[in-house]
Design an enzyme around this catalytic site. Sequence first.
Site, PDB file in Angstrom:
ATOM      1  N   CYS A   1     -15.118  33.912 -22.547  1.00 12.12           N
ATOM      2  CA  CYS A   1     -14.447  32.889 -23.017  1.00 12.12           C
ATOM      3  C   CYS A   1     -13.021  32.757 -21.941  1.00 12.12           C
ATOM      4  O   CYS A   1     -12.547  31.899 -21.373  1.00 12.12           O
ATOM      5  CB  CYS A   1     -14.176  32.306 -24.398  1.00 12.12           C
TER       6      CYS A   1
ATOM      7  N   HIS B   1      -7.702  29.133 -26.530  1.00 11.09           N
ATOM      8  CA  HIS B   1      -6.907  30.454 -25.868  1.00 11.09           C
ATOM      9  C   HIS B   1      -5.831  29.939 -24.893  1.00 11.09           C
ATOM     10  O   HIS B   1      -6.160  29.078 -23.965  1.00 11.09           O
ATOM     11  CB  HIS B   1      -8.071  31.289 -25.010  1.00 11.09           C
TER      12      HIS B   1
END
Length: 343
Positions: free
Chosen positions: A134, A248
């Site tokens: 990711c 994130h």
Amino acid sequence: MSKKQKIAIVGATGAVGEELLNVLDELDFPVESILPLASAKSVGSEVEFKGKAYKVKELTENVFKENPIDIAFFSAGGSVSEKYAKFAVESGAVVIDNTSHFRMEKDVPLVVPECNPEDIKDWKKTGIIANPNCSTIQMVQVLKPLNDAFNLKRVDVSTYQAASGAGKEGMQELVEAMQSFFAFKLDEFEPQTFPYTLALNLIPQIDVFMDNDYTKEELKMVNETQKILHKNLEVSATCVRVPVLRSHSEAITMHFEKEIDVKKAKEILKKAPSVIVIDDPKNKKYPMPLMTSDTNETYVGRIRADVYDKKILHLWCVADQIRVGAATNAVRIAQKWLELKNK
């Protein structure tokens, strides 16, 4: 119009599995049917897609023979992919794997469609296409267009990774820890998912430490970036878990062979696929996790030249890692694969 596809989702009851269903719907992927698969404990539960309920079945060695499918999304952990992906391939399906298990295998394409869609053509070698980590995906979406323009030679990145990067359990643990804090019992809280209590804290460790004192997560960013960009690029990463539920964030420093024109860099990023620039610091406008959660784009801001070196550029990058970093990227891979198949 593309032929509708029979889809299997391995890990259908997990955070990424659930999001895959949402993204398949939102991106209007041509779906004929859904086969939700999970462990025995989830059998009998239901998932919903476009208003229709599908019962979860147990993942077994024979389930793909008994239920022919075209595309199998795997999001249930590396050990599950290692054991069961081959059975999906043997049944004639293409596997799009969200785990780390196949990423660095030579004959398995590691794909971010905005960066290296041409690599998808190699899927026939193994029947598998790997979805990158990711934190790697959102970074390379930014690196690729800038590398094309200015010839990138080194990247230094510090990540600020949300609790949901550890799955539903990570999100739940953060919520429970915050509840303990408000009950004045945080000192009694015992973490299970993270090595330390994440609430009101930062943990400079994601995954296990390797012999060189980098974590496995940090080395994933190094190795995967090089493979995706087909470049022996110097990459150094420091990955930190932060008390954020979703999305994130990354502070990225890029070293180029050429001097950087910041205005041109911003224009390049504004035109980059799946990238949205929010960069008006005087008016306090920049990407943050709350604004990017539940979206399919990578957001960039704080774009600025280095104070000392005209060949260095700094920026701030935020993306929903369950979507951009997993489900959305996987569905975009499937879209490109289908285009290639239909040519």
